[in-house]
Design a protein around this motif. Structure first.
Motif, PDB file in Angstrom:
ATOM      1  N   LEU A  90      -5.704  40.512  53.201  1.00  0.00           N
ATOM      2  CA  LEU A  90      -6.796  40.256  54.143  1.00  0.00           C
ATOM      3  C   LEU A  90      -8.101  40.644  53.472  1.00  0.00           C
TER       4      LEU A  90
ATOM      5  N   LEU B 164      -0.525  30.879  62.887  1.00  0.00           N
ATOM      6  CA  LEU B 164      -0.760  31.420  61.560  1.00  0.00           C
ATOM      7  C   LEU B 164       0.289  32.483  61.217  1.00  0.00           C
TER       8      LEU B 164
ATOM      9  N   ASN C  42      -7.552  32.891  46.735  1.00  0.00           N
ATOM     10  CA  ASN C  42      -8.281  32.775  48.000  1.00  0.00           C
ATOM     11  C   ASN C  42      -7.837  31.531  48.767  1.00  0.00           C
TER      12      ASN C  42
ATOM     13  N   ARG D 183      -7.710  41.375  62.987  1.00  0.00           N
ATOM     14  CA  ARG D 183      -6.809  40.592  62.131  1.00  0.00           C
ATOM     15  C   ARG D 183      -5.835  41.498  61.367  1.00  0.00           C
TER      16      ARG D 183
ATOM     17  N   ILE E 163     -10.231  32.320  62.393  1.00  0.00           N
ATOM     18  CA  ILE E 163      -8.863  32.019  62.839  1.00  0.00           C
ATOM     19  C   ILE E 163      -8.867  31.768  64.345  1.00  0.00           C
TER      20      ILE E 163
ATOM     21  N   ALA F 135     -11.487  35.307  57.816  1.00  0.00           N
ATOM     22  CA  ALA F 135     -10.476  35.571  58.843  1.00  0.00           C
ATOM     23  C   ALA F 135     -11.045  35.462  60.251  1.00  0.00           C
TER      24      ALA F 135
ATOM     25  N   LEU G 150      -3.722  27.543  55.147  1.00  0.00           N
ATOM     26  CA  LEU G 150      -2.406  28.106  55.466  1.00  0.00           C
ATOM     27  C   LEU G 150      -1.716  27.334  56.579  1.00  0.00           C
TER      28      LEU G 150
ATOM     29  N   LEU H  82       2.704  32.484  57.975  1.00  0.00           N
ATOM     30  CA  LEU H  82       2.759  33.614  57.046  1.00  0.00           C
ATOM     31  C   LEU H  82       4.187  34.127  56.886  1.00  0.00           C
TER      32      LEU H  82
ATOM     33  N   PRO I  51      -7.961  30.001  56.411  1.00  0.00           N
ATOM     34  CA  PRO I  51      -6.922  29.884  57.441  1.00  0.00           C
ATOM     35  C   PRO I  51      -6.423  28.452  57.602  1.00  0.00           C
TER      36      PRO I  51
ATOM     37  N   VAL J 284       0.557  38.624  51.251  1.00  0.00           N
ATOM     38  CA  VAL J 284      -0.669  38.250  51.968  1.00  0.00           C
ATOM     39  C   VAL J 284      -1.681  39.382  51.855  1.00  0.00           C
TER      40      VAL J 284
ATOM     41  N   VAL K 117      -6.554  35.845  52.360  1.00  0.00           N
ATOM     42  CA  VAL K 117      -7.100  35.103  53.505  1.00  0.00           C
ATOM     43  C   VAL K 117      -8.574  35.438  53.648  1.00  0.00           C
TER      44      VAL K 117
END
Length: 391
Positions: free
Chosen positions: A294, A278, A238, A306, A272, A269, A244, A282, A241, A292, A266
């Protein structure tokens, strides 16, 4: 006058009086004593200057012209306003018509002095000195209170720092198994378990308050990399944002050595803000071998947005969709649609929150690719015995 009550270069007096002759005499006497003086003629003008500038003392006539031009006992109203604007201000109320009622009202409003005109220089000086003493004392009290408050805040921050350090020093990671549709073990989600009795969200909140979110992420990354050899399959880690977007936090961590096994999941989300930045980050992670995921698709419209913006390799359905999906045709239609949509985008779908055989059978029938939940395996630490029992 004692040294603590003597005017200094910053000691300023505002004289509020519609009698120019009194104002001139007051300025002349007070400037001789070393005070810096300003003069206004009415209550409204005085309010404006008190809003814009700090004074030590106000010498104010009881009877002043108001905004309507009529003379009234506006000095009391000005005193009320002055107390709100500058609580430590020393106030001298002067009047050519002294009365018991106005004197009592002045005392109730904490006027430092109430004196009658005509005002001899010595009486004016004495009244202003008394008001200055009041001002200095109030400021000392306020400064002392502020110092105590600052000390308490500093001690509270230090206590929180110690609590967070204790939670991170012995932090461990538990791993919940993830299976494919045929029941094969394909990976684990890494779940933070603090060393203290605090729940993971509480530790994250504490880290956010202290600006130490990166410390939490770095600790989890080190634990996962250390456990990786004992844990089967992909590792779902986990990340927020903000994690990252932080240069070096992920790519320079021990996770980079096992990037081909790591799926950056992520979370939150919806928070963000800089999607373009971002996406660039990524792309870097994917070049390094990371994948990745979501989290919580279906928790709101933003999560669907997203999906298009982040182009994840894996999507996790929100528990609100799966918890009772076996009982709801409507939820089944939604899940089936989301699975079809994600498949078209090239993303695998994980059904989380599987806590019964009925839900297990339903999400398989609806096409979910991967499965996770207490009915399949609970989170355990990375010991061989626990991992075998969990799977």
């Amino acid at each position: 006058m004692t040294s603590s009550e003597s005017p200094n270069p910053r000691t300023s007096v505002l004289i509020v009086d519609d009698d120019p002759s009194f104002a001139r005499l007051a300025v002349a006497h007070l400037e001789t004593e070393g005070y810096e003086c300003a003069v206004v003629l009415g209550a409204e003008e005085a309010r404006c200057i008190l809003e814009a500038r700090c004074f030590d003392v106000v010498v104010c006539d009881l009877w002043l012209p108001g905004s309507d031009g009529l003379v009234a006992p506006n000095g009391l109203d000005l005193l009320r306003a002055a107390r709100l604007l500058q609580p430590e201000l020393g106030v001298v109320l002067v009047t050519a018509e002294p009365a018991v009622d106005s004197a009592i009202a002045a005392l109730e409003l904490d006027a430092s002095a109430y004196v009658s005109k005509p005002l001899a220089p010595a009486r004016l000086r004495s009244a202003v000195e008394r008001a200055l003493r009041r001002c200095n004392e109030e400021r000392r009290i306020a400064a002392s209170a502020a110092s105590r408050m600052e000390l308490r805040l500093r001690q509270e921050v230090e206590t929180r720092q110690r609590h967070l350090d204790a939670a991170l020093d012995g932090l461990r990671v538990a791993y919940q198994p993830i299976f494919d549709r045929r029941g094969r073990l394909v990976g684990h989600e890494a779940l933070m378990r603090p060393a203290t009795f605090q729940r993971p969200p509480e530790v994250l909140d504490l880290a956010t308050q202290l600006g130490r979110e990166n410390d939490v992420a770095s600790t989890v990354f080190r634990c996962v990399a250390s456990d990786a050899a004992r844990v089967t399959g992909d590792l779902y880690v986990n990340v927020l944002p903000g994690d990252l977007l932080e240069e070096g936090l992920v790519e320079d961590s021990p996770l980079a050595d096992i990037a081909s096994r790591v799926i950056l999941e992520v979370t939150e989300a919806g928070s963000i803000r800089n999607v373009r930045r971002l996406r660039q980050r990524l792309a870097l992670f994917r070049r390094l071998g990371f994948r990745v995921a979501l989290d919580d698709l279906g928790a709101g419209f933003s999560a669907l947005a997203r999906l298009a913006q982040l182009e994840p390799d894996v999507v996790k359905l929100d528990r609100s969709l799966t918890a009772r999906v076996d009982e709801s045709p409507r939820l089944q239609r939604i899940v089936r649609t989301l699975v079809e949509l994600c498949s078209l985008e090239g993303a695998q779908v994980v059904a989380e929150g599987i806590e019964s055989r009925a839900v297990h059978r339903t999400v398989i029938r609806l096409g979910c690719h991967l499965l996770q939940g207490f009915a399949l395996g609970r989170p355990v630490f990375a010991t061989p015995r626990d991992l075998v029992i969990a799977s």
